[in-house]
Design an enzyme around this catalytic site. Structure first.
Site, mmCIF file in Angstrom:
data_model
loop_
_atom_site.group_PDB
_atom_site.id
_atom_site.type_symbol
_atom_site.label_atom_id
_atom_site.label_comp_id
_atom_site.label_asym_id
_atom_site.label_seq_id
_atom_site.Cartn_x
_atom_site.Cartn_y
_atom_site.Cartn_z
ATOM 1 N N HIS A 149 0.830 -1.207 0.000
ATOM 2 C CA HIS A 149 0.000 0.000 0.000
ATOM 3 C C HIS A 149 0.865 1.259 0.000
ATOM 4 C CE1 HIS A 149 -3.932 1.972 0.984
ATOM 5 N NE2 HIS A 149 -3.111 2.910 1.424
ATOM 6 N N GLU A 150 1.832 1.313 0.917
ATOM 7 C CA GLU A 150 2.679 2.510 1.020
ATOM 8 C C GLU A 150 3.633 2.625 -0.167
ATOM 9 O OE1 GLU A 150 1.989 4.782 3.030
ATOM 10 O OE2 GLU A 150 0.555 3.593 4.187
ATOM 11 N N HIS A 153 1.760 4.494 -2.904
ATOM 12 C CA HIS A 153 1.746 5.951 -2.721
ATOM 13 C C HIS A 153 3.095 6.560 -3.091
ATOM 14 C CE1 HIS A 153 -2.186 6.048 -0.966
ATOM 15 N NE2 HIS A 153 -1.847 5.399 0.140
ATOM 16 N N ASP A 231 -7.799 7.552 2.350
ATOM 17 C CA ASP A 231 -7.364 8.006 1.027
ATOM 18 C C ASP A 231 -8.568 8.353 0.155
ATOM 19 O OD1 ASP A 231 -4.743 7.458 1.777
ATOM 20 O OD2 ASP A 231 -4.843 5.409 1.012
#
Length: 350
Positions: A149-150, A153, A231
């Site tokens: 997930h990170e 980003h 988000d």
């Protein structure tokens, strides 16, 4: 009782101020974060009739404030105060004072004799995103999910043209509920001016969606988690403001603003009819769908990058700016292509 207390405070202020003559060499100063709530009796000529707005400090101002609050603290010789000033865009003077105090506390806890970059970096994270949590890190599947997930980003931010600098990405959970976070450093010019281009805002939408997009690519649509809820709220907020406040759907809705900061109606009159609200929602959906497609195509084209970054996060937990720069140069040795909406590694090799 609250209203009565406010009136008593106001009356006492007025009585005290009436004791000064206009020829007395005394200046009365007062500060407030809510000038809009001040009673008009305080603002009449002869009282608090001059306002001096104090904005958040720029990078030079932050540097000087840091120097003041660093007095008496044992700083490491290699600690660059300008570097701290650049990393603390948007901090107030009080926040900077708290930052150095937190760094000093961390140094004391670790029996360090001086405050170095490690302590300052820890303090910045604690002030902005909360304390580190030790629980929840023993589940490999969860850690891999957060890392993916990170990484999404971070990589989308790195590949978006003219976007904020990605300074750190970590999978260490925080007390604010975040399983990890990606830290962006906005430019001083944008923060001070408050002016953002349409391209930048579209980049924000794509970066915010990247974590969920990665989950879909890796785990499939049926296994996407609720981790992207914050988000998605950010995406809706940005996209709606682009349509209703900043005129980025001019062809469909005209060059006008359909709502203020309080939304359509809020504390003021309603700006858009029910029919117009439906058209606004359609434009918001179009913007988000476009950002989603750009994000997904970019992520699919650059899978090797975020897969490698994910493995780095699982091994090291925290990756800084220099490590990410090295990673990008590995796949784009000649630099990122200019003016491309979808960045692909094959373009760099061409």
């Amino acid at each position: 009782k609250e209203q009565q207390a406010m009136k008593m405070t106001l009356n006492q202020l007025l009585v005290e101020m009436d004791g000064f003559s206009s020829t007395g060499q005394i200046v009365v100063l007062a500060g407030t974060n809510r000038p809009d709530t001040l009673d008009s009796a305080l603002l009449r000529p002869g009282r608090f009739d001059r306002r001096v707005p104090v904005d958040l400090p720029d990078v030079d101002g932050r540097l000087q404030i840091l120097k003041v609050h660093a007095r008496g603290k044992p700083l490491a010789d290699d600690l660059d105060m300008m570097m701290i000033a650049k990393r603390t865009t948007g901090f107030s003077g009080a926040s900077l004072a708290n930052l150095l105090n937190e760094a000093a506390i961390v140094a004391a806890r670790k029996d360090a004799t001086e405050i170095g970059y490690e302590q300052v970096d820890y303090a910045i994270d604690r002030v902005t995103v909360g304390m580190q949590k030790t629980t929840g890190t023993s589940f490999p599947a969860r850690q891999r999910l957060v890392a993916y997930h990170e990484a999404g980003h971070a990589v989308m931010g790195l590949l978006s043209p003219d976007y904020d600098l990605v300074t750190k990405v970590t999978v260490i959970p925080r007390t604010n509920g975040a399983g990890g976070f990606t830290l962006f450093a906005p430019s001083e010019e944008q923060m001070s001016s408050g002016l953002y281009s349409k391209r930048y805002l579209k980049g924000q939408l794509a970066v915010a969606l990247a974590g969920r997009v990665i989950e879909e690519i890796v785990y499939g649509e049926d296994m996407v988690t609720t981790g992207a809820s914050g988000d998605l709220q950010q995406v809706r907020n940005i996209a709606r403001r682009m349509v209703t406040q900043w005129g980025y759907s001019m062809k469909e809705l005209g060059a006008t603003s359909w709502e203020g900061d309080q939304g359509n109606g809020g504390v003021g009159p309603q700006g858009a009819s029910a029919e117009t609200e439906n058209r606004i929602n359609e434009e918001v959906i179009k913007l988000v769908a476009d950002a989603y497609e750009v994000c997904k195509e970019t992520m699919l084209a650059n899978r090797d990058i975020w897969e490698e970054l994910t493995e780095m996060l699982l091994e090291e937990e925290t990756i800084d700016y220099t490590q990410m720069e090295t990673l990008i140069k590995k796949f784009y040795p000649d630099g990122l292509p200019k003016g491309e909406r979808i960045v692909r590694p094959t373009l760099a090799a061409a």
